[in-house]
Design a protein around this motif. Structure first.
Motif, PDB file in Angstrom:
ATOM      1  N   PHE A 169       4.438 -10.064   4.445  1.00  0.00           N
ATOM      2  CA  PHE A 169       5.433  -9.800   3.411  1.00  0.00           C
ATOM      3  C   PHE A 169       4.934 -10.310   2.063  1.00  0.00           C
ATOM      4  N   ILE A 170       5.549  -9.811   1.007  1.00  0.00           N
ATOM      5  CA  ILE A 170       5.251 -10.239  -0.359  1.00  0.00           C
ATOM      6  C   ILE A 170       6.465 -10.989  -0.881  1.00  0.00           C
ATOM      7  N   CYS A 171       6.262 -12.216  -1.322  1.00  0.00           N
ATOM      8  CA  CYS A 171       7.375 -13.071  -1.750  1.00  0.00           C
ATOM      9  C   CYS A 171       7.823 -12.711  -3.167  1.00  0.00           C
ATOM     10  N   ASN A 172       8.826 -13.427  -3.674  1.00  0.00           N
ATOM     11  CA  ASN A 172       9.358 -13.167  -5.010  1.00  0.00           C
ATOM     12  C   ASN A 172       8.332 -13.392  -6.113  1.00  0.00           C
ATOM     13  N   PHE A 424      -0.943   6.937   2.144  1.00  0.00           N
ATOM     14  CA  PHE A 424      -1.072   7.639   0.865  1.00  0.00           C
ATOM     15  C   PHE A 424      -0.074   7.117  -0.174  1.00  0.00           C
ATOM     16  N   ILE A 425       1.095   6.677   0.291  1.00  0.00           N
ATOM     17  CA  ILE A 425       2.100   6.145  -0.643  1.00  0.00           C
ATOM     18  C   ILE A 425       1.582   4.868  -1.298  1.00  0.00           C
ATOM     19  N   SER A 426       0.841   4.052  -0.553  1.00  0.00           N
ATOM     20  CA  SER A 426       0.271   2.834  -1.142  1.00  0.00           C
ATOM     21  C   SER A 426      -0.716   3.173  -2.247  1.00  0.00           C
ATOM     22  N   PRO A 550      12.095  -1.674 -12.043  1.00  0.00           N
ATOM     23  CA  PRO A 550      12.700  -2.574 -11.039  1.00  0.00           C
ATOM     24  C   PRO A 550      12.871  -1.945  -9.661  1.00  0.00           C
ATOM     25  N   VAL A 551      13.315  -0.688  -9.602  1.00  0.00           N
ATOM     26  CA  VAL A 551      13.511  -0.039  -8.303  1.00  0.00           C
ATOM     27  C   VAL A 551      12.170   0.270  -7.662  1.00  0.00           C
ATOM     28  N   LEU A 552      11.261   0.806  -8.444  1.00  0.00           N
ATOM     29  CA  LEU A 552       9.936   1.150  -7.929  1.00  0.00           C
ATOM     30  C   LEU A 552       9.182  -0.099  -7.481  1.00  0.00           C
ATOM     31  N   ALA A 553       9.439  -1.215  -8.154  1.00  0.00           N
ATOM     32  CA  ALA A 553       8.796  -2.475  -7.768  1.00  0.00           C
ATOM     33  C   ALA A 553       9.268  -2.926  -6.388  1.00  0.00           C
ATOM     34  N   CYS A 554      10.543  -2.694  -6.079  1.00  0.00           N
ATOM     35  CA  CYS A 554      11.054  -3.034  -4.737  1.00  0.00           C
ATOM     36  C   CYS A 554      10.342  -2.218  -3.661  1.00  0.00           C
ATOM     37  N   ASP A 558       7.409  -3.628  -0.674  1.00  0.00           N
ATOM     38  CA  ASP A 558       7.451  -3.399   0.773  1.00  0.00           C
ATOM     39  C   ASP A 558       6.227  -2.635   1.260  1.00  0.00           C
ATOM     40  N   VAL A 559       5.803  -1.624   0.501  1.00  0.00           N
ATOM     41  CA  VAL A 559       4.701  -0.763   0.938  1.00  0.00           C
ATOM     42  C   VAL A 559       3.370  -1.500   0.888  1.00  0.00           C
ATOM     43  N   LEU A 560       3.141  -2.278  -0.171  1.00  0.00           N
ATOM     44  CA  LEU A 560       1.851  -2.940  -0.331  1.00  0.00           C
ATOM     45  C   LEU A 560       1.645  -4.090   0.650  1.00  0.00           C
ATOM     46  N   ALA A 561       2.672  -4.451   1.387  1.00  0.00           N
ATOM     47  CA  ALA A 561       2.535  -5.502   2.404  1.00  0.00           C
ATOM     48  C   ALA A 561       2.161  -4.935   3.775  1.00  0.00           C
ATOM     49  N   ILE A 562       2.086  -3.601   3.886  1.00  0.00           N
ATOM     50  CA  ILE A 562       1.829  -2.974   5.185  1.00  0.00           C
ATOM     51  C   ILE A 562       0.376  -3.201   5.595  1.00  0.00           C
ATOM     52  N   PRO A 563       0.134  -3.821   6.748  1.00  0.00           N
ATOM     53  CA  PRO A 563      -1.247  -3.963   7.252  1.00  0.00           C
ATOM     54  C   PRO A 563      -1.651  -2.695   7.997  1.00  0.00           C
ATOM     55  N   ILE A 564      -2.886  -2.247   7.815  1.00  0.00           N
ATOM     56  CA  ILE A 564      -3.333  -1.023   8.477  1.00  0.00           C
ATOM     57  C   ILE A 564      -4.152  -1.327   9.726  1.00  0.00           C
TER      58      ILE A 564
END
Length: 645
Positions: A169-172, A424-426, A550-554, A558-564
């Protein structure tokens, strides 16, 4: 503590302890008193030679590891906690504190510290586990909105099955975290069993929202994912109906692709492996091999390494080093008559393998070059490889990533699986690429002219659907904070307050992504991509621009924390294998989990590699022997010159 007290028994039951220094009797019943009273008396006993004489608050100035001068005070509790942490972090046996060598070391380094018993610091380890678990639970609650998981199963040397769960996860503060949250014994590897165990772990940690679950390609994992999809959708805690919950391990797929390719040159690889094993089996052979390298004037720093047959990356390093010594192996074969005889014999592990020939060396060079591309995380395919091998690898690639299947609502049954679009979203959320021509070209190259446009359209639709879902979840919170600003402006009165109210309304419409203005996503995609530099930090970029989007950052958080890949979970098995080795089979599953998880939580640096390099050790040994002989010769010469005549 009992080293300083004499036990007083009554009918075989311990009642008191007599101080060895002042002869005072102190209650020490194992149930009613324990050793707390003994410890208190020990610290205040006037005749105790081990007591700190003087002010207990007095500190000592000292310097550690070249740091600045700081104050230090003898604190037995802090040392005891540090000792328990050392047992956890360095994977030491519980009997370590009772070994004579360590006790001698402590008696010199810190004579006043009394090493606790094995039972005492075992309790300390369990206490540290629960304390660190509570801290991590609180951190997840305060700093984590949604987690990504990796899970994997493992069988120990004692044939016991374990399962590990790792949270990403990515913290605040926009820092990426990886924490092992569970390592437990399981009875079966069925799909529902995996799903139920995972659900139990999430309930224990108070985690409700899951973005993705990364697993390898075992069929039982597919069943576990299906179970979790059903449970997450039932609790309304999924994203896109858990459509993108299943993330297949990329490293495992690459391993399958390369393993299929290696089958075409399997004989050549076996020849290389047998030749290297023969040389490395004896120090005398290694020495002769080095002499041959000097005669052939081969100047390379590469060491001969044996691979692990099931790991293609280790095979790559083995072949890469071996091809640089091709001439050396040819000379060594002439110098050592037993080399060919041993490899051609029908005895031993590599019976009747044979000596590497010109064709083997050619295959080794091509394969080393090809595997290098995989090691560099690229997808280039070498044209010099055999067509059959390339086709087998392409078929395996298409099975998991290369094909694209259109969904057909009219057909019943399970839909064919496509690559998880979150990959691809990442890329689309990376300010260096976005949905640029570069991204479109890359997708077209992967899927070809026929499927490329379909995948590109699916990626665009997926990104906009995700943004809309996140806008519904998070935009009201953002708008409410701006509504407060509007109310404050009205309360202040005047024409200026009316202007502020209009500005707040306009900002609310923009952030909400209404049809009359550009949404955050449109604004983000409309901006020019950032430059791709070596120091670019994508998390730092989103931290600095989260107020603009702000919305796109949320969504990005979540997406950038995904391990492949499941490498994070598999690394826990390396620790588990060392913790639960042949000498520690009596450890309970709870204690194994406490040791593995707490080690992960306490470590803040890269683990030390305990594997030794034989080449380096041999070189060091020779240098030390030469240095010892040189010092001995100098000492003999000095004594001879100073001897009176």
């Amino acid at each position: 503590m009992w080293n300083h007290f004499e036990k007083i028994l009554d009918d075989g039951v311990l009642q008191k302890g007599k101080c060895n220094y002042c002869k005072t009797d102190i209650a020490a019943h194992t149930v009613h008193n324990g050793t707390s009273a003994l410890r208190k008396h020990f610290n205040v006993c006037k005749r105790n030679p081990h007591k700190n004489i003087g002010d207990s608050k007095q500190t000592v100035l000292q310097v550690n590891n070249g740091d600045s001068v700081h104050a230090w005070k003898f604190d037995p509790e802090a040392i005891r906690n540090s000792f328990a942490a050392m047992i956890i972090e360095d994977e030491l046996p519980f009997a370590f504190g009772e070994k004579s060598g360590f006790k001698k070391f402590v008696s010199v380094a810190c004579p006043r510290f009394l090493v606790p018993s094995r039972r005492t610091y075992t309790r300390d380890i369990v206490r540290i586990y629960f304390e660190e678990k509570s801290k991590l639970k609180l951190f997840l609650k305060e700093q984590c909105e949604r987690v990504c998981l990796t899970i994997d199963c493992w069988t120990s040397q004692q044939q016991e099955s374990f399962m590990t769960v790792t949270a990403h996860f990515i913290c605040n503060e926009w820092k990426l975290h990886k924490k092992i949250i569970s390592f437990f014994k399981v009875k079966g590897h069925k799909g529902d069993d995996i799903g139920k165990h995972l659900q139990k772990t999430l309930i224990d940690w108070g985690v409700e929202k899951v973005m993705t679950i990364t697993v390898d390609n075992a069929s039982s994992n597919d069943g576990g994912i299906v179970y979790m999809k059903k449970e997450l959708n039932k609790a309304n805690n999924s994203i896109a109906g858990a459509k993108y919950l299943h993330m297949r391990c990329a490293a495992h797929i690459v391993n399958l692709i390369v393993t299929d390719g290696l089958k075409e040159v399997e004989i050549s690889v076996k020849h290389m492996r047998a030749a290297i094993r023969y040389v490395k089996n004896s120090l005398a052979r290694i020495t002769k091999f080095k002499e041959c390298a000097e005669l052939e004037k081969v100047d390379t720093k590469a060491f001969l390494n044996l691979d692990v047959a099931t790991r293609w990356n280790s095979t790559y390093f083995m072949l890469k080093a071996a091809v640089s010594y091709e001439k050396v192996f040819a000379r060594y074969s002439d110098e050592d008559l037993y080399f060919a005889l041993d490899l051609l014999s029908d005895k031993g592990k590599d019976k009747c393998i044979g000596v590497p020939d010109d064709n083997d060396w050619e295959n080794a060079r091509k394969m080393a070059d090809f595997l290098g591309h995989f090691a560099d995380l690229t997808t280039r395919v070498s044209a010099s490889l055999h067509k059959a091998m390339a086709q087998r690898m392409k078929d395996k690639f298409d099975k998991y990533w290369g094909n694209w299947h259109e969904s057909d609502p009219s057909k019943k049954g399970k839909e064919k699986e496509n690559i998880n679009l979150m990959i691809f979203i990442s890329v689309a959320l990376d300010p260096r690429y976005k949905l640029s021509d570069y991204t479109q070209f890359a997708i077209s190259e992967i899927y070809g002219k026929d499927n490329g446009p379909k995948v590109w359209a699916a990626v665009n639709k997926c990104l906009r659907d995700l943004f809309e879902e996140y806008r519904i979840m998070y935009a009201p919170n953002i708008a409410s904070s701006q509504a407060i600003f509007s109310l404050e402006a009205k309360a202040s009165g005047g024409r200026g307050s009316m202007m502020k109210s209009l500005m707040a309304k306009k900002m609310k419409l923009n952030n909400g992504g209404s049809s009359s203005s550009k949404s955050e996503l449109d604004k983000f995609l409309a901006e020019e991509p950032d430059d791709d530099g070596p120091k670019f930090d994508i998390l730092a970029w989103w931290k600095g621009n989260s107020s603009r989007f702000p919305v796109l950052a949320c969504l990005a958080r979540d997406v950038l924390a995904i391990p492949i890949s499941t490498v994070a979970s598999e690394s826990a098995f390396s620790t588990g294998g060392r913790v639960l080795d042949d000498f520690r089979t009596s450890l309970t599953p709870f204690m194994v989990e406490a040791l593995v998880c707490t080690q992960d939580w306490l470590r803040h640096t890269i683990p030390i590699d305990i594997a030794e390099n034989i080449e380096e050790l041999t070189k060091l040994e020779q240098e030390l022997i030469a240095e010892y002989k040189d010092n001995k010769a100098k000492a003999t010469k000095s004594s001879t010159t100073t001897k009176p005549t």
